[in-house]
Design a protein around this motif. Structure first.
Motif, PDB file in Angstrom:
ATOM      1  N   PHE A 122      59.606 -53.377   0.425  1.00 50.42           N
ATOM      2  CA  PHE A 122      58.170 -53.653   0.398  1.00 50.42           C
ATOM      3  C   PHE A 122      57.447 -52.732  -0.578  1.00 50.42           C
ATOM      4  O   PHE A 122      56.421 -53.100  -1.142  1.00 50.42           O
TER       5      PHE A 122
ATOM      6  N   GLN B 232      52.740 -62.060  -3.367  1.00 51.84           N
ATOM      7  CA  GLN B 232      53.804 -61.928  -4.354  1.00 51.84           C
ATOM      8  C   GLN B 232      53.732 -63.037  -5.399  1.00 51.84           C
ATOM      9  O   GLN B 232      54.061 -62.843  -6.555  1.00 51.84           O
TER      10      GLN B 232
ATOM     11  N   CYS C 261      57.931 -54.259  -4.075  1.00 50.98           N
ATOM     12  CA  CYS C 261      57.097 -55.422  -4.404  1.00 50.98           C
ATOM     13  C   CYS C 261      55.607 -55.126  -4.254  1.00 50.98           C
ATOM     14  O   CYS C 261      54.785 -55.934  -4.656  1.00 50.98           O
ATOM     15  N   GLY C 262      55.255 -53.966  -3.684  1.00 47.90           N
ATOM     16  CA  GLY C 262      53.844 -53.577  -3.693  1.00 47.90           C
ATOM     17  C   GLY C 262      53.097 -53.906  -2.414  1.00 47.90           C
ATOM     18  O   GLY C 262      51.896 -53.685  -2.330  1.00 47.90           O
ATOM     19  N   ILE C 263      53.795 -54.453  -1.418  1.00 48.59           N
ATOM     20  CA  ILE C 263      53.121 -54.734  -0.155  1.00 48.59           C
ATOM     21  C   ILE C 263      52.824 -53.417   0.561  1.00 48.59           C
ATOM     22  O   ILE C 263      51.775 -53.252   1.168  1.00 48.59           O
ATOM     23  N   HIS C 264      53.744 -52.468   0.446  1.00 51.21           N
ATOM     24  CA  HIS C 264      53.460 -51.115   0.922  1.00 51.21           C
ATOM     25  C   HIS C 264      53.119 -50.236  -0.271  1.00 51.21           C
ATOM     26  O   HIS C 264      53.749 -50.329  -1.314  1.00 51.21           O
TER      27      HIS C 264
ATOM     28  N   ILE D  55      49.885 -55.692   4.935  1.00 52.48           N
ATOM     29  CA  ILE D  55      49.786 -55.676   3.472  1.00 52.48           C
ATOM     30  C   ILE D  55      48.837 -54.552   3.087  1.00 52.48           C
ATOM     31  O   ILE D  55      47.691 -54.521   3.513  1.00 52.48           O
ATOM     32  N   GLU D  56      49.353 -53.625   2.307  1.00 52.20           N
ATOM     33  CA  GLU D  56      48.534 -52.443   2.022  1.00 52.20           C
ATOM     34  C   GLU D  56      47.923 -52.490   0.631  1.00 52.20           C
ATOM     35  O   GLU D  56      47.174 -51.627   0.250  1.00 52.20           O
ATOM     36  N   GLY D  57      48.266 -53.503  -0.135  1.00 53.02           N
ATOM     37  CA  GLY D  57      47.929 -53.527  -1.576  1.00 53.02           C
ATOM     38  C   GLY D  57      46.462 -53.445  -1.901  1.00 53.02           C
ATOM     39  O   GLY D  57      45.604 -53.481  -1.113  1.00 53.02           O
TER      40      GLY D  57
END
Lengths: 433, 276, 352
Positions: free
Chosen positions: C46, B173, C49-52, A431-433
């Motif tokens: 990803f 999410q 959705c903002g995970i990457h 997870i890079e957020g």
């Protein structure tokens, strides 16, 4: 920086503080301490400046002129506030006041001069000779056993006593009761015959115990693998106990087993063998006991690690080898042992490290005896710095012993890092957020 | 395995080597509760005399068994709580969070994990003196927790590594912060790991001997290991092994109970290896 | 909600996974990201959705630039391949979690959970733990949890991969039904062309980090832009004939046989390599453009039979036939190709 970075550092910070305080600092300090002469006598914090009889002896040995030594011992008679106060207390205020008026600040080199001055007092002379002697002694000033908190105060006192400037640094050095930096520890350490004996003992200890651990651990793992489940579980449980029992209790059992009132002696006395301490009577017995005591604990670790490695071998592989006609021994040699290469390497390197540095069981069992025969390096460090009958604990020298182990430990741990597949460990967070 | 070989030679060797252990364990139990004629091994009477230390003072200058036991319990408990709490956060950070120098910290963890901490005891002794924590239970707790920490973090990180990433991704999410994700979604998944560390470090603290002996030799901070060791080492040749064994049994009781309940789990953790 | 990906670039360390990709997804549309594993489809998901985080380019939801917005604030619902249900919570709590995080009132949460549970047909499962559910039920719960907070966008990462064949059919239509009923913009990541074709309005087929073709399933099947696309869609797959440009048209490799080139294509220069793609349904006994060969493999599929026909030069054509069944391996046959359905590809694989 991302928010998860802050969270990560915050989550890590308690561990970092602890690790810093109790790993990093001690490693560095072990290095520092090994370059000091710290001991019970010097204390850990700073010291003061005091000259005592032994200091004086040291100065004599150092070849200080006799005149200087005499000056130190008898620095003359000084009419100062301290002496006057004592005078007032013993002989009345008026005497003291008059004496102060006439002589305050003066220094007499001989007692007779002081006595004369006391006798010459106009209104309140001290009549008896004995009293005058006593009174004069109140003003006697010596550098002996006088405590100074700083070097400047001490040097000032030396100067006042008229001690030649050339002699002062040496006297100050001798008078210092705190610890000082020194490189003598290393030379001293290796000049001792006992040091080499410790090193030899350590090698004996590590080699024999390690061999027992690995070989017997292997035997236990393989044997319990082939035994019926019930028997295997029973043996595993028995052999796991030495590891889980508190070390002190474990040693209580061994002492009972081997001592002159214990099991072996009692049983053998039935056969006419006189009771004796089977742990401590000979060096050979001492070593055998030490190796067994540590080996029984160490073998259980080998057993656990090897057992799980054996269980990880696909059963089909073993069945296949049996179908191919391999005997049990061939199966062990060609199928099982090759699979145990890495676990054996792991156990060997890990236990070498821990045996090299551990002294708990030896301390409790033989305490290095008989006659230092089982004194290993780590135990020597412990004895030197933290626990000996002499009572003068030599922290500095002990730290020097320990430093050598710390350095070996650090190098081995770094090697250990290479053994691990560090790349695999470095998987990036997803997870890079 | 099919019985294509004979088990009994192996069993025999196993039994011979296990004999000392079996004898020691059997007589640990027997001797603590019985009397014997000196010079024999056969008990001739049952007694609770060896357990007198539980209700009378042994007049050896120690603090009384119950005070010592309380000390031991506090020592083990707080060590274990501290190790668990710190490992819980540090393990997560190392397993899951991105932050600067993460690789360095991971490498250091392995080095620390392998490093023989007992070599540091002299320096730690001096540090505690400087900090004024020498001869206090708190001092020993702090040191013990610190030395157990690399192992705790290592185990905990391993447990975190097995939690599926998708659970965390789903949490993010769903709108939860990383902290909430950790607290509400990930922590419940690593409860077995937490239990393992709690048990392991409790046992380790309960058994610890060297640290209390060196860092807190006074009576105030005495624990059961030093209590028993003092008896043992001062005993000389007049050693009353029956008493030692009774004290030892009392001392080992919690260990035995935990061992019986968690045997398999414990074997797995010890496989990770700390002492030996 | 419309999604615009503009010049998206993603690198992991030194490897560039996605290079300068742009894609527009219409509001209310269901779009499939289709491709073999490692093609960058999941990376794209990803990133949405903002995970990457994106290394380059912009991402817009409607008119809002969300490139730098954190996952938590993007309001995107995601269904993961393994569903990622929270194992320590029951179904109700799983679905309620996104609402609880937003600190909605208990009554509100309850109302929404019941509503979504009815929509995805799991009303009677709310008190169960995830471990007590079948794969299909877990899938529905995951959908419910993703949808309960009314996200702007629904992302599905290989949602059917963990289901057995029968359930997969059922969930295919279920997901589509729910998507249509909610009117949500959805992106489906899959490596299964049947899933992509049956569920989605449009397909973006990806290869090595690029979108190779973007069109409706039917168009993509009939009019593939490259041999990669033609090969990826269709089951049983398309057969390729290797050959080169000849004055007579297309000459099969290692053979004197030539085939006429379909009308309306520009041929590369004489001698250059070319491939013909022929789908099994267009190679039938009755078709006009005859080729000779020998049946090398027969697969009976019940309603249909699949034949491999090895031509004289060793190339293999496939034929799928509903009636018949009288042919056997080794039979010499002369069947025909539907000349107007031949797909011709140039030396670089692009459609001619």
């Amino acid at each position: 920086m991302q928010r998860s970075s802050w969270l990560g550092l915050a989550f890590l910070s308690p561990a970092l503080i602890v690790v810093f305080l109790f790993f990093l600092v001690p490693v560095v300090l072990t290095g520092f301490f090994s370059f000091t002469n710290m001991s019970t006598a010097t204390g850990v914090k700073g010291g003061a400046y005091v000259l005592n009889a032994s200091g004086l002896r040291a100065l004599t040995d150092a070849g200080l002129p006799k005149s200087t030594l005499e000056q130190i011992e008898g620095a003359g008679y000084r009419v100062d506030a301290k002496g006057l106060e004592a005078l007032a207390l013993d002989f009345g205020k008026p005497v003291a006041e008059e004496f102060a008026k006439l002589h305050e600040g003066e220094v007499f080199s001989k007692r007779r001069d002081v006595e004369r001055a006391l006798k010459d007092l106009r209104s309140n002379p001290i009549r008896k000779t004995r009293d005058r002697k006593q009174a004069a002694d109140l003003f006697k000033r010596s550098l002996m056993n006088e405590r100074f908190d700083s070097p400047t105060a001490f040097e000032a006192a030396l100067e006042e006593a008229g001690i030649p400037e050339t002699d002062r640094p040496l006297i100050t050095e001798v008078a210092y009761t705190g610890w000082v930096w020194t490189t003598d520890n290393f030379g001293f350490l290796f000049s001792l015959d006992s040091t080499w004996q410790y090193a030899k003992n350590t090698v004996i200890y590590v080699v024999f115990t390690l061999s027992f651990n690995v070989l017997f651990g292997l035997f236990l793992a393989i044997a319990t693998f082939y035994l019926p489940a019930g028997q295997a579980a029973a043996f595993r449980a028995i052999w796991f106990l030495p590891r889980i029992l508190p070390p002190v209790l474990y040693i209580v059992m061994w002492r009972w087993f081997t001592w002159d009132t214990g099991f072996i002696s009692t049983v053998l006395s039935g056969f006419g063998v006189p009771p004796r301490n089977w742990m401590l009577d000979t060096e050979f017995h001492a070593w055998t006991t030490i190796v067994l005591i540590n080996g029984f604990v160490g073998a259980s670790m080998g057993m656990i690690v090897f057992s799980s490695a054996i269980r990880a071998i696909p059963a089909s592989m073993l069945y296949a080898s049996e179908v191919d006609g391999a005997s049990r021994l061939q199966q062990i040699w060609y199928i099982i042992l090759p699979q145990l290469r890495w676990p054996i390497l792991f156990i060997t390197s890990y236990q070498t490290m821990s045996l090299l540095t551990s002294f708990e069981y030896i301390y409790l069992a033989t305490d290095g005896g008989p006659g230092g025969a089982t004194e290993v390096w780590a135990l020597a460090a412990f004895h030197t710095a933290l626990n000996n009958y002499g009572g003068n604990l030599q922290y500095g020298l002990g730290a020097t012993y320990a430093l050598i182990l710390v350095v070996i430990g650090l190098l081995a741990s770094l090697a250990y890092l290479r053994l691990f597949n560090f790349r695999n460990l470095l998987v990036k967070p997803r997870i890079e957020g | 395995m099919k019985p294509n070989f004979r088990n009994w030679p192996v069993l025999l060797v196993l039994l011979v080597f296990s004999a000392p252990l079996l004898i020691m364990l059997a007589f640990l139990l027997v001797d603590a509760f019985t009397t014997k004629v000196p010079g024999t091994m056969i008990p001739n009477g049952v007694t609770l005399h060896h357990f007198r230390f539980l209700w009378t003072d042994l007049d050896d200058g120690s603090w009384g068994i119950w005070g010592v036991t309380l000390n031991t319990f506090n020592f083990a408990l707080f060590t274990s709580l501290a190790v668990s709490a710190i490992s819980l956060t540090a393990g997560y950070a190392l397993s899951r969070l991105a932050f600067p120098a993460r690789g360095f910290f991971l490498g250091s963890l392995i080095v620390l994990h392998a490093f023989p901490t007992v070599t540091l005891i002299i320096a730690i002794f001096l540090i505690l003196q400087l900090l004024g924590l020498y001869n206090t239970l708190i001092g020993v707790i702090v040191v013990k927790a610190a030395l157990e920490l690399p192992f705790g973090i290592w185990v905990m990180k391993g447990f975190y590594d097995t939690v599926p990433w998708e659970i965390e991704m789903a949490g993010v999410q769903d709108g939860a912060s990383r902290f909430t994700v950790w607290w509400q979604l990930v922590l419940p998944q690593v409860q077995p790991g937490l239990m393992a560390i709690l048990i392991f470090s409790f046992l380790s603290g309960w058994s610890e001997f060297i640290l209390p002996m060196v860092l807190a030799p006074g009576t105030e901070a005495q624990v059961l290991s030093t209590y028993l060791a003092t008896m043992l080492l001062d005993g000389g040749t007049q050693a009353d092994f029956n008493l030692f064994k009774a004290v030892g049994l009392f001392y080992a009781l919690p260990v035995a109970i935990i061992y019986l309940i968690f045997q398999n789990k414990l074997m797995n953790i010890y496989g990770g290896g700390t002492k030996g | 909600m419309r999604i615009s990906i503009e010049n998206f670039t993603k690198t992991f360390g030194d490897t560039t996974v996605i290079d300068n990709m742009s894609l527009d997804i219409n509001s209310g549309e269901m779009l499939a990201l289709l491709g073999p594993s490692g093609c960058g489809k999941s990376t794209t998901l990803f990133a949405i959705c903002g995970i990457h985080r994106m290394n380059g380019g912009r991402l817009l939801f409607g008119d809002r630039d969300v490139t730098k917005v954190s996952s938590q604030k993007r309001n995107v619902g995601v269904v993961f391949q393994n569903y990622a249900l929270y194992p320590h919570m029951n179904v109700y709590d799983n679905i309620a979690f996104p609402l609880k995080v937003r600190k909605e009132s208990k009554a509100e949460i309850d109302r929404k959970v019941q509503e979504i549970a009815t929509l995805v047909h799991i009303g009677e499962l709310l008190q169960r733990r995830p471990a007590q559910l079948s794969g299909g039920q877990q899938q529905r719960v995951a959908l419910a949890r993703a949808l309960v907070r009314k996200p702007d966008i629904l992302l599905l990462d290989e949602p059917l991969a963990n289901l057995d064949a029968k359930l997969r059919l059922e969930m295919r239509s279920e997901i589509r039904r729910i998507q249509l009923q909610t009117g949500i913009t959805a992106v489906l990541v899959t490596h299964d062309q049947v899933e992509a074709m049956s569920m989605c309005d449009r397909i973006a087929i990806m290869d090595e980090g690029r979108i190779v073709q973007l069109s409706s399933p039917k168009e993509m099947y009939e009019d593939p832009s490259s041999d990669f696309v033609a090969g990826f869609l269709g089951n049983p797959p398309i057969a390729f004939l290797e050959g080169s440009v000849d004055e007579a048209g297309f000459r099969l490799a290692n053979s004197e046989v030539t085939l006429p080139v379909p009308a309306g294509i520009t041929l590369p220069g004489p001698g250059s390599a070319m491939r013909f793609g022929i789908r099994p349904e267009f190679f039938q006994p009755d078709n006009a453009l005859k080729v000779k060969g020998r049946i090398s493999f027969v697969e009976t599929q019940g309603r249909e039979e699949l034949y491999d026909v090895t031509l004289e030069n060793g190339a293999v054509l496939r034929s799928i036939q509903t009636q018949g069944g009288s042919y056997r391996v080794g039979d010499e046959v002369t069947w025909g190709i539907a000349a107007d359905r031949i797909l011709a590809f140039g030396p670089d694989g692009d459609r001619l």
